[in-house]
Design a protein around this motif. Structure first.
Motif, short mmCIF file in Angstrom:
data_model
loop_
_atom_site.label_atom_id
_atom_site.label_comp_id
_atom_site.label_asym_id
_atom_site.label_seq_id
_atom_site.Cartn_x
_atom_site.Cartn_y
_atom_site.Cartn_z
N ASP A 66 0.78 -1.18 0.00
CA ASP A 66 -0.18 0.16 -0.05
C ASP A 66 0.81 1.39 0.04
OD1 ASP A 66 -2.37 -1.63 0.06
OD2 ASP A 66 -2.43 -1.60 1.96
N ALA A 67 2.21 1.25 0.64
CA ALA A 67 3.02 2.40 0.50
C ALA A 67 3.52 2.63 -0.84
CB ALA A 67 4.15 1.96 1.27
N GLU A 68 3.88 1.49 -1.63
CA GLU A 68 4.13 1.57 -2.79
C GLU A 68 2.89 2.23 -3.71
OE1 GLU A 68 5.81 -0.84 -6.90
OE2 GLU A 68 5.84 -1.61 -4.76
N ASP A 69 1.75 1.68 -3.62
CA ASP A 69 0.58 2.38 -4.29
C ASP A 69 0.31 3.71 -3.95
OD1 ASP A 69 -0.34 -0.07 -5.48
OD2 ASP A 69 -1.70 -0.49 -3.79
N LEU A 70 0.48 4.23 -2.64
CA LEU A 70 0.24 5.79 -2.62
C LEU A 70 1.34 6.49 -3.23
CD1 LEU A 70 -0.92 8.17 -0.76
CD2 LEU A 70 0.74 7.53 0.91
#
Length: 102
Positions: A66-70
């Motif tokens: 989810d960090a990469e998605d952000l």
């Protein structure tokens, strides 16, 4: 899995000088002084009040944390043209990788 702990996971932000909050730490309704992400007055800056390390999960199941998605969403928000977009994405991912290996 490696247990990661941090002394501070994030800060509650207060938009000033024309900036506006786009995400916060409350659910369902906006609360003053509880911003997690602020976009600057002219839309040229984004301030995040939290660390990436707590978002290692993949809630939407797309194969990325989810960090990469952000980070991908932030880069797309700025609509950075190629190849600068690739450079920014690579820098963000390198920071994530280094942070998660500690």
């Amino acid at each position: 899995p490696v247990l990661k702990t941090y002394g501070t996971y994030g800060q509650r932000l207060i938009p000033t000088n024309g900036g506006h909050a786009v995400a916060g730490y409350t659910s369902g309704f906006a609360v003053s002084n509880q911003a997690a992400i602020i976009i600057g007055q002219n839309g040229n800056t984004i301030l995040r009040g939290f660390t990436d390390g707590q978002f290692e999960q993949d809630v939407n199941g797309n194969g990325r944390s989810d960090a990469e998605d952000l980070w991908v969403n932030i880069i797309h928000y700025f609509d950075v043209p190629e190849p600068a977009c690739l450079l920014l994405a690579a820098a963000g991912l390198a920071l994530l990788r280094r942070r998660f290996r500690r």
